[in-house]
Write a protein that holds these residues in place. Structure first.
Motif, PDB file in Angstrom:
ATOM      1  N   GLU A   1     -44.607  59.035  10.154  1.00 45.99           N
ATOM      2  CA  GLU A   1     -43.287  58.910   9.580  1.00 45.99           C
ATOM      3  C   GLU A   1     -42.217  58.977  10.659  1.00 45.99           C
ATOM      4  O   GLU A   1     -42.381  59.639  11.687  1.00 45.99           O
ATOM      5  CB  GLU A   1     -43.029  60.015   8.545  1.00 45.99           C
ATOM      6  N   ASP A   2     -41.137  58.341  10.369  1.00 43.55           N
ATOM      7  CA  ASP A   2     -40.006  58.325  11.294  1.00 43.55           C
ATOM      8  C   ASP A   2     -38.726  58.342  10.462  1.00 43.55           C
ATOM      9  O   ASP A   2     -38.626  57.548   9.518  1.00 43.55           O
ATOM     10  CB  ASP A   2     -40.090  57.052  12.164  1.00 43.55           C
TER      11      ASP A   2
ATOM     12  N   ALA B   1     -36.657  68.555   1.174  1.00 41.49           N
ATOM     13  CA  ALA B   1     -38.106  68.704   1.100  1.00 41.49           C
ATOM     14  C   ALA B   1     -38.726  67.912   2.250  1.00 41.49           C
ATOM     15  O   ALA B   1     -38.028  67.238   3.003  1.00 41.49           O
ATOM     16  CB  ALA B   1     -38.638  68.163  -0.233  1.00 41.49           C
ATOM     17  N   SER B   2     -40.043  67.993   2.364  1.00 37.98           N
ATOM     18  CA  SER B   2     -40.785  67.116   3.278  1.00 37.98           C
ATOM     19  C   SER B   2     -41.329  65.949   2.482  1.00 37.98           C
ATOM     20  O   SER B   2     -41.804  66.123   1.354  1.00 37.98           O
ATOM     21  CB  SER B   2     -41.932  67.881   3.941  1.00 37.98           C
ATOM     22  N   TYR B   3     -41.274  64.781   3.064  1.00 37.91           N
ATOM     23  CA  TYR B   3     -41.739  63.572   2.399  1.00 37.91           C
ATOM     24  C   TYR B   3     -42.870  62.967   3.223  1.00 37.91           C
ATOM     25  O   TYR B   3     -42.736  62.774   4.436  1.00 37.91           O
ATOM     26  CB  TYR B   3     -40.592  62.583   2.235  1.00 37.91           C
TER      27      TYR B   3
ATOM     28  N   THR C   1     -41.711  63.549   6.983  1.00 38.76           N
ATOM     29  CA  THR C   1     -40.301  63.625   7.391  1.00 38.76           C
ATOM     30  C   THR C   1     -39.664  64.791   6.664  1.00 38.76           C
ATOM     31  O   THR C   1     -39.756  64.882   5.433  1.00 38.76           O
ATOM     32  CB  THR C   1     -39.530  62.338   7.032  1.00 38.76           C
ATOM     33  N   GLN C   2     -39.053  65.692   7.406  1.00 36.50           N
ATOM     34  CA  GLN C   2     -38.360  66.823   6.793  1.00 36.50           C
ATOM     35  C   GLN C   2     -36.921  66.399   6.527  1.00 36.50           C
ATOM     36  O   GLN C   2     -36.152  66.158   7.460  1.00 36.50           O
ATOM     37  CB  GLN C   2     -38.398  68.039   7.717  1.00 36.50           C
TER      38      GLN C   2
ATOM     39  N   LEU D   1     -49.323  73.730   9.567  1.00 36.67           N
ATOM     40  CA  LEU D   1     -47.862  73.737   9.503  1.00 36.67           C
ATOM     41  C   LEU D   1     -47.271  72.591  10.319  1.00 36.67           C
ATOM     42  O   LEU D   1     -47.616  72.400  11.482  1.00 36.67           O
ATOM     43  CB  LEU D   1     -47.353  75.077  10.031  1.00 36.67           C
ATOM     44  N   GLY D   2     -46.406  71.806   9.672  1.00 38.88           N
ATOM     45  CA  GLY D   2     -45.745  70.711  10.353  1.00 38.88           C
ATOM     46  C   GLY D   2     -46.516  69.405  10.351  1.00 38.88           C
ATOM     47  O   GLY D   2     -46.073  68.411  10.931  1.00 38.88           O
TER      48      GLY D   2
END
Lengths: 114, 114
Positions: free
Chosen positions: A6-7, A85-87, A108-109, B39-40
């Motif tokens: 992701e970017d 959120a994170s996607y 992506t956060q 995590l991450g």
């Protein structure tokens, strides 16, 4: 191993703005899905786009898919603080056959500031 | 709305100890997945069940991890002995099975190995 990337890795916007996230993948796919994850929680399915589709809409979400470039984008319009959120994009590869396995990107956060 | 249940939600253990995680999928869902999420990063598939049979456990570190779904309903994932590098979120997901592309995730079990 992660199939999708992701970017950007992190995105911070103001409430009301649009947020765009991109996903690139490596192998041929049956479909591509986007999931959302709130901090410390499980993932929630947002939208699925099949390999023969180019664009799909669901409420404030718009997903595009370009199989020639092996890339997808997720657009969230009129963002809200609750969209923070994170996607993750996830691909179901052709090679997975009937197993229906997903390979997730790194995410992506998104932070939406009130 | 039916949900995937997982327990415990949090687990702290010391290295070399044994830990077990439980998952109850949505009723009627034939396919069950266990993922590990560092995590991450995005989730990575550990094992996939179709009813009581293992479809894919190629990414499961079999020297220390085991998974079972004896009656084709709920499932247990075990780690013995736990190592520091096992600290992660363990997610369970289920889907109806053949023809169903969407996965439904539980809230996860966050494991910390000291």
């Amino acid at each position: 191993s992660q199939q999708g990337e992701e970017d950007p890795q992190a995105l911070s916007i103001q409430e009301g703005e649009n947020a765009t996230m991109n996903c690139s993948y490596k192998t041929s796919i049956n479909n591509l899905q986007w999931y959302r994850q709130n901090s410390g929680r499980g993932l929630v399915h947002l939208i699925l786009i099949r390999s023969n589709e180019r664009e799909k809409h669901s409420g404030r979400l718009r997903v595009t898919l370009d199989t020639s470039k092996k890339s997808s984008s997720l657009l969230i319009t009129a963002s809200r603080a609750a969209d923070t959120a994170s996607y993750f994009c996830a691909t179901e590869g052709i090679s997975s056959g009937s197993a229906r396995q997903l390979t997730f990107g790194s995410g992506t956060q998104l932070t939406v500031l009130p | 709305e039916a949900e995937v249940a997982q327990s415990p939600r949090y687990k702290i253990t010391e290295k070399s100890q044994a830990v077990a995680f439980w998952c109850d999928p949505i009723s009627g869902h034939a396919t069950l997945y266990w993922y590990r999420q560092i995590l991450g990063q995005g989730p990575e598939l550990l094992v996939q069940f179709q009813d009581e049979s293992v479809v894919d456990d190629s990414q499961l570190p079999k020297d220390r991890f085991s998974a079972e779904r004896l009656k084709g309903v709920d499932s247990t994932l075990k780690i013995q002995p736990a190592e520091l590098g096992d600290s992660a979120m363990y997610l369970c997901a289920s889907s109806l099975g053949v023809g169903q592309e969407t996965q439904y995730f539980g809230p996860g079990t966050r494991l910390l190995v000291l």
